[in-house]
Design an enzyme around this catalytic site. Structure first.
Site, PDB file in Angstrom:
ATOM      1  N   GLY A 110     -23.351   3.275  38.659  1.00 31.75           N
ATOM      2  CA  GLY A 110     -23.890   2.193  37.825  1.00 31.75           C
ATOM      3  C   GLY A 110     -22.845   1.156  37.453  1.00 31.75           C
ATOM      4  CD  GLU A 113     -26.214   1.316  41.224  1.00 32.79           C
ATOM      5  OE1 GLU A 113     -25.980   2.089  40.270  1.00 32.79           O
ATOM      6  OE2 GLU A 113     -27.191   1.437  41.977  1.00 32.79           O
ATOM      7  CD  GLU A 133     -24.870   5.914  42.298  1.00 34.73           C
ATOM      8  OE1 GLU A 133     -24.095   5.816  43.287  1.00 34.73           O
ATOM      9  OE2 GLU A 133     -25.066   4.983  41.503  1.00 34.73           O
TER      10      GLU A 133
HETATM   11  N1  CAA Z   1     -20.891  10.131  32.931  1.00 30.01           N
HETATM   12  C1  CAA Z   1     -20.510  10.855  31.866  1.00 30.01           C
HETATM   13  N2  CAA Z   1     -19.228  11.189  31.602  1.00 30.01           N
HETATM   14  C2  CAA Z   1     -18.298  10.766  32.483  1.00 30.01           C
HETATM   15  C3  CAA Z   1     -18.618  10.009  33.628  1.00 30.01           C
HETATM   16  C4  CAA Z   1     -19.987   9.689  33.841  1.00 30.01           C
HETATM   17  N3  CAA Z   1     -20.406   8.939  34.871  1.00 30.01           N
HETATM   18  N4  CAA Z   1     -17.477   9.778  34.316  1.00 30.01           N
HETATM   19  C5  CAA Z   1     -16.483  10.330  33.611  1.00 30.01           C
HETATM   20  N5  CAA Z   1     -16.973  10.941  32.507  1.00 30.01           N
HETATM   21  C6  CAA Z   1     -16.243  11.666  31.481  1.00 30.01           C
HETATM   22  C7  CAA Z   1     -15.796  13.052  31.975  1.00 30.01           C
HETATM   23  O1  CAA Z   1     -16.861  13.978  31.860  1.00 30.01           O
HETATM   24  C8  CAA Z   1     -14.638  13.315  31.059  1.00 30.01           C
HETATM   25  O2  CAA Z   1     -15.141  13.711  29.805  1.00 30.01           O
HETATM   26  P1  CAA Z   1     -14.574  15.057  29.109  1.00 30.01           P
HETATM   27  O3  CAA Z   1     -13.131  14.717  28.785  1.00 30.01           O
HETATM   28  O4  CAA Z   1     -15.424  15.206  27.896  1.00 30.01           O
HETATM   29  O5  CAA Z   1     -14.700  16.147  30.108  1.00 30.01           O
HETATM   30  C9  CAA Z   1     -13.994  11.942  30.857  1.00 30.01           C
HETATM   31  O6  CAA Z   1     -15.010  10.998  31.208  1.00 30.01           O
HETATM   32  C10 CAA Z   1     -12.817  11.693  31.794  1.00 30.01           C
HETATM   33  O7  CAA Z   1     -13.227  11.944  33.120  1.00 30.01           O
HETATM   34  P2  CAA Z   1     -12.474  12.957  34.115  1.00 30.01           P
HETATM   35  O8  CAA Z   1     -11.799  14.035  33.355  1.00 30.01           O
HETATM   36  O9  CAA Z   1     -13.464  13.374  35.157  1.00 30.01           O
HETATM   37  O10 CAA Z   1     -11.392  11.954  34.710  1.00 30.01           O
HETATM   38  P3  CAA Z   1     -10.680  12.049  36.140  1.00 30.01           P
HETATM   39  O11 CAA Z   1      -9.604  11.029  36.081  1.00 30.01           O
HETATM   40  O12 CAA Z   1     -10.322  13.445  36.494  1.00 30.01           O
HETATM   41  O13 CAA Z   1     -11.794  11.597  37.208  1.00 30.01           O
HETATM   42  C11 CAA Z   1     -13.566  10.182  38.033  1.00 30.01           C
HETATM   43  C12 CAA Z   1     -12.296  10.278  37.162  1.00 30.01           C
HETATM   44  C13 CAA Z   1     -13.212  10.410  39.495  1.00 30.01           C
HETATM   45  C14 CAA Z   1     -14.143   8.775  37.856  1.00 30.01           C
HETATM   46  C15 CAA Z   1     -14.593  11.235  37.574  1.00 30.01           C
HETATM   47  O14 CAA Z   1     -14.726  11.166  36.157  1.00 30.01           O
HETATM   48  C16 CAA Z   1     -15.959  11.069  38.168  1.00 30.01           C
HETATM   49  O15 CAA Z   1     -16.175  11.426  39.312  1.00 30.01           O
HETATM   50  N6  CAA Z   1     -16.929  10.528  37.386  1.00 30.01           N
HETATM   51  C17 CAA Z   1     -18.293  10.406  37.803  1.00 30.01           C
HETATM   52  C18 CAA Z   1     -18.477   9.273  38.803  1.00 30.01           C
HETATM   53  C19 CAA Z   1     -19.919   9.210  39.258  1.00 30.01           C
HETATM   54  O16 CAA Z   1     -20.436  10.111  39.881  1.00 30.01           O
HETATM   55  N7  CAA Z   1     -20.630   8.088  38.942  1.00 30.01           N
HETATM   56  C20 CAA Z   1     -22.003   7.907  39.258  1.00 30.01           C
HETATM   57  C21 CAA Z   1     -22.868   8.281  38.075  1.00 30.01           C
HETATM   58  S1  CAA Z   1     -24.587   8.327  38.448  1.00 30.01           S
HETATM   59  C22 CAA Z   1     -25.105   6.740  38.387  1.00 30.01           C
HETATM   60  O17 CAA Z   1     -24.340   5.823  38.152  1.00 30.01           O
HETATM   61  C23 CAA Z   1     -26.581   6.558  38.612  1.00 30.01           C
HETATM   62  C24 CAA Z   1     -27.017   5.166  38.887  1.00 30.01           C
HETATM   63  O18 CAA Z   1     -27.262   4.813  40.007  1.00 30.01           O
HETATM   64  C25 CAA Z   1     -27.282   4.187  37.822  1.00 30.01           C
END
Ligand code: CAA
Length: 259
Positions: A110, A113, A133
């Site tokens: 997102g 996006e 995603e």
């Molecule tokens: N939603 C909720 N929480 C999130 C988040 C997300 N998208 N991305 C990161 N966070 C949170 C983590 O859970 C973590 O929280 P806690 O400390 O409470 O555990 C905090 O942010 C820090 O993140 P990381 O510890 O994971 O940090 P990192 O440096 O190790 O990794 C990252 C960074 C690679 C970006 C990893 O956080 C990640 O993969 N995030 C998710 C990315 C993702 O999949 N995005 C797509 C979401 S779905 C979507 O967007 C649907 C749509 O089409 C609209």
């Protein structure tokens, strides 16, 4: 208006919205979508604001929709809860003022996006962009499957969507996902520099030029050319057109009033 998940400032005619949930990498929950939509509408209403910048600052743009908020949703929830993201994203895309996304760090899902709804994307050297995603068992539901192929072509868009891979700022530049890459510490200066350049132009011409491109992309060429001609004609009813052309003839800078 007071916001909890974003910061809003106005500086030299530029409205700057900064996503502000650093503890979760600016994950976009329903409150962010609501506040972002309200802030964009508020800045649009303010005649002092001529260009908007949306950013998360240098460290992170947004790591996507809030997975923890979404995780237990049912298909019925998703289908019926009014899609706050879609409403906000459409508002930004169709805003009559230019919008620049200033991207530092992660712009994922997102977050990526959201950046696609801006007119121009500037990436910091530390930016990482992608649509991960698919790794969550879903697809990009914030416009990614529609706006990305329109911007960079279907083949590259499918590669990003099917793999979920993150790409660097340089790769994003190569495939046309971002307009330029700048040193990370220069991100906001560069975004403001571009915003000022846009802001010095006539607001009506900017708005109609944006509309011509956006609406034209939904039309066949002949209809788009007709739409462009109508918008072009309307501009000859503005004071800015008289001022712009008179300034050229008098060899001076134009002083546009947005009228
Ligand atoms: N939603 C909720 N929480 C999130 C988040 C997300 N998208 N991305 C990161 N966070 C949170 C983590 O859970 C973590 O929280 P806690 O400390 O409470 O555990 C905090 O942010 C820090 O993140 P990381 O510890 O994971 O940090 P990192 O440096 O190790 O990794 C990252 C960074 C690679 C970006 C990893 O956080 C990640 O993969 N995030 C998710 C990315 C993702 O999949 N995005 C797509 C979401 S779905 C979507 O967007 C649907 C749509 O089409 C609209």
């Amino acid at each position: 208006m007071a916001y909890e998940t974003i910061l809003v400032e106005i500086e030299d005619g530029i409205g700057i919205i900064t996503l502000n949930r650093p503890e979760v990498l600016n994950a976009l929950n329903s409150q962010v979508f609501k506040e972002l939509g309200e802030a964009v509408a508020e800045l649009n209403e303010n005649p002092e604001v001529r260009v908007l910048i949306i950013t998360g600052g240098e460290k992170v743009f947004a790591a996507g929709a809030d997975i923890k908020q979404m995780a237990n949703s049912t298909a019925v929830d998703i289908a019926t809860r009014g899609r706050p993201s879609m409403k906000t994203f459409n508002t930004i895309e169709n805003l009559p003022k230019p919008v620049i996304a200033a991207i530092g760090g992660y712009a994922l899902g997102g977050g990526c996006e959201l950046s696609l709804t801006a007119d121009v994307r500037i990436a910091a050297e530390n930016a990482q962009m992608g649509l991960p995603e698919i790794k969550l068992g879903i697809l990009p539901g914030g416009g990614g499957t529609q706006r990305l192929p329109r911007l960079i072509g279907a083949g590259k868009a499918k590669e990003l969507i099917f793999s979920g891979d993150f790409i660097s700022a340089e790769e994003a530049l190569q495939i046309g996902l971002v307009n330029k890459v700048v040193p990370t510490e220069e991100l906001m200066n560069e975004a403001k520099k571009m915003a000022k350049k846009f802001a010095s132009k006539g607001a009506v011409a900017l708005s109609l030029a944006k509309s011509c491109v956006n609406e034209g992309l939904k039309m066949d060429l002949e209809s788009g050319l007709q739409y462009e001609h109508k918008c072009f004609s309307i501009l000859f009813a503005t004071e800015d057109q008289k001022e712009g052309m008179q300034a050229f003839i008098e060899k001076r800078r134009p002083n546009f009033q947005g009228k």
